[in-house]
Design a protein around this motif. Structure first.
Motif, mmCIF file in Angstrom:
data_model
loop_
_atom_site.group_PDB
_atom_site.id
_atom_site.type_symbol
_atom_site.label_atom_id
_atom_site.label_comp_id
_atom_site.label_asym_id
_atom_site.label_seq_id
_atom_site.Cartn_x
_atom_site.Cartn_y
_atom_site.Cartn_z
ATOM 1 N N ASP A 172 22.798 -77.353 23.994
ATOM 2 C CA ASP A 172 23.706 -77.609 22.694
ATOM 3 C C ASP A 172 21.649 -78.702 22.144
ATOM 4 O OD1 ASP A 172 24.020 -79.519 20.504
ATOM 5 O OD2 ASP A 172 25.234 -81.042 21.033
ATOM 6 N N ASP A 206 24.171 -70.463 16.896
ATOM 7 C CA ASP A 206 25.552 -69.611 16.981
ATOM 8 C C ASP A 206 25.521 -70.431 15.181
ATOM 9 O OD1 ASP A 206 26.553 -72.537 17.836
ATOM 10 O OD2 ASP A 206 28.114 -71.815 18.710
ATOM 11 N N GLU A 242 30.004 -81.884 13.250
ATOM 12 C CA GLU A 242 30.536 -80.680 14.635
ATOM 13 C C GLU A 242 29.863 -80.803 15.905
ATOM 14 O OE1 GLU A 242 30.759 -77.032 12.374
ATOM 15 O OE2 GLU A 242 32.959 -77.580 12.136
ATOM 16 N N THR A 243 27.876 -81.006 15.590
ATOM 17 C CA THR A 243 27.496 -81.065 16.326
ATOM 18 C C THR A 243 27.444 -82.375 17.625
ATOM 19 O OG1 THR A 243 25.852 -80.285 14.785
ATOM 20 C CG2 THR A 243 25.141 -81.286 17.159
ATOM 21 N N ARG A 245 25.088 -74.127 19.306
ATOM 22 C CA ARG A 245 25.013 -74.062 20.559
ATOM 23 C C ARG A 245 23.607 -72.931 20.160
ATOM 24 N NH1 ARG A 245 26.192 -77.501 24.802
ATOM 25 N NH2 ARG A 245 28.935 -77.826 24.388
ATOM 26 N N THR A 290 29.813 -78.288 19.417
ATOM 27 C CA THR A 290 29.612 -76.807 18.561
ATOM 28 C C THR A 290 28.446 -75.823 18.144
ATOM 29 O OG1 THR A 290 30.091 -76.916 17.335
ATOM 30 C CG2 THR A 290 32.281 -77.001 17.888
#
Length: 376
Positions: free
Chosen positions: A89, A50, A6-7, A13, A11
């Motif tokens: 990111d 997040d 995902e990173t 942040r 995604t």
């Protein structure tokens, strides 16, 4: 694996950067020519995301060197640095560095934020920062800094640390009257004849005193003399560097990549002290590359960090071939009477292992943080 995937898709942040001032007591407070520290008035930096992950590092104010105070670090971290990193990111470490570079000065504040972001990146990728940076060695030899005191007391400190931790390399603080400094180093040399010694005057000598002290210290077998006189006396520094058969080491003259470049161009500095506490991992790596290109040795130094900072120091020192073979200044977090972490670096037989856990491998004891924080 799911979180890392995902990173990489972008995604995770950064949602905020937090600065928590705290004060830790010393068991043995450091003293040196440019200043002294009675309590560790540091700042815990936390980078929130997040995804619920938090990267952490510590900042050590040194107003007499960088002009930064605990108050100014809190203001810089929670203000402009927090704003600069919103929505970024954390795996984009070059973008993080560029955003932080827009905040002029504030070396220690920016360095701590950089370290915390790297800690976060390691957690996201489930990989130690040591591996992300290069992963050259699993451990490094440790050096101990001996603070100013009476010669006999300084020798006793070196003996005690050597016996307890197996350390055989000592940076001896000097920068006082030459006779006193020489007596202190001689006392340590007599007590530990096989020890590896180098000295740090923290710019405390005049040129004439540096000549007197340095010549005698060379005779005692020190392997380097760090920041003997004012950084502004460029001609004097070059004369000293040419006079001594051991290198003049740069520290306060080497607080950023640009400072290191200037110091090497001037020609006096022939060993560079890199401190992750002031240049994080990103700029420290750039400094290391510059020094490699110019065939200048690098020592990974300390500005009396606590255990959190020491974890960053050993991480960086062990990551690269050009630093892993030299003792890193790692032990002085043990001069504190207490700390924030559940467990700091373990030094055994004179060596410290790089953290094997994700990121910087640190865990803050929240009860201790509540006890020592100053903003509660």
């Amino acid at each position: 694996m799911h979180l890392a995937t995902e990173t990489l898709a972008g995604t995770v942040r950064i949602t905020g950067v937090e600065a928590i001032p705290y004060a830790l007591p010393y068991r043995r407070a450091p003293r040196f020519a440019s200043g002294s520290v009675t309590t560790a008035d540091n700042v815990l930096v936390r980078v929130h995301t997040d995804a619920g992950l938090v990267g952490q590092a510590e900042a050590q104010p040194r107003p007499y060197t960088y002009g930064e105070t605990q108050t100014s670090i809190v203001a810089a971290v929670s203000g402009p640095l927090n704003g600069a990193l919103a929505g970024v990111d954390p795996l984009r470490t070059e973008l993080v560095a560029e955003r932080c570079s827009r905040v002029a000065g504030n070396y220690v504040a920016r360095g701590a934020v950089d370290l915390a972001v790297w800690d976060l990146a390691g957690q996201i990728l489930a990989t130690p920062c040591h591996t992300l940076l290069g992963g050259f060695a699993d451990d490094v030899a440790a050096a101990h800094m001996v603070s100013l005191d009476a010669p006999a007391a300084m020798a006793e400190e070196a003996i005690e640390v050597g016996e307890r931790l197996g350390v055989v390399t000592f940076k001896v603080k000097v920068g006082r009257a030459p006779a006193l400094d020489v007596a202190a180093v001689r006392a340590i040399r007599d007590a530990l004849p096989d020890a590896d010694l180098y000295v740090d005057a923290n710019r405390g000598w005049s040129y004439a005193d540096a000549v007197r002290a340095g010549d005698a210290l060379v005779e005692l077998g020190v392997r380097a003399i760090e920041e003997p006189i004012s950084i502004e006396d460029r001609a004097g520094r070059l004369r000293l560097a040419d006079r001594w058969p051991v290198p003049l080491a740069g520290d306060e003259s080497c607080i950023s990549l640009a400072h290191v470049d200037r110091a090497l161009e001037e020609g006096a500095v022939r060993v560079v002290s890199v401190k992750t506490a002031r240049t994080g991992f990103t700029e420290s790596r750039r400094i290391l590359g510059l020094c490699l290109a110019r065939n200048v040795p690098v020592v990974v130094g300390s500005q009396y960090e606590g255990a959190i900072g020491a974890l960053a120091t050993v991480t960086f020192a062990a990551a690269f071939a050009s630093t892993a073979g030299r003792p890193a200044e790692l032990t002085n977090f043990l001069d504190l009477a207490d700390d924030l972490v559940v467990a700091g670096p373990v030094i055994r037989d004179g060596r410290a292992a790089a953290p094997a856990a994700s990121g910087l491998g640190l865990e803050v004891d929240e009860d201790r943080l509540r006890r020592y924080r100053l903003d509660a």
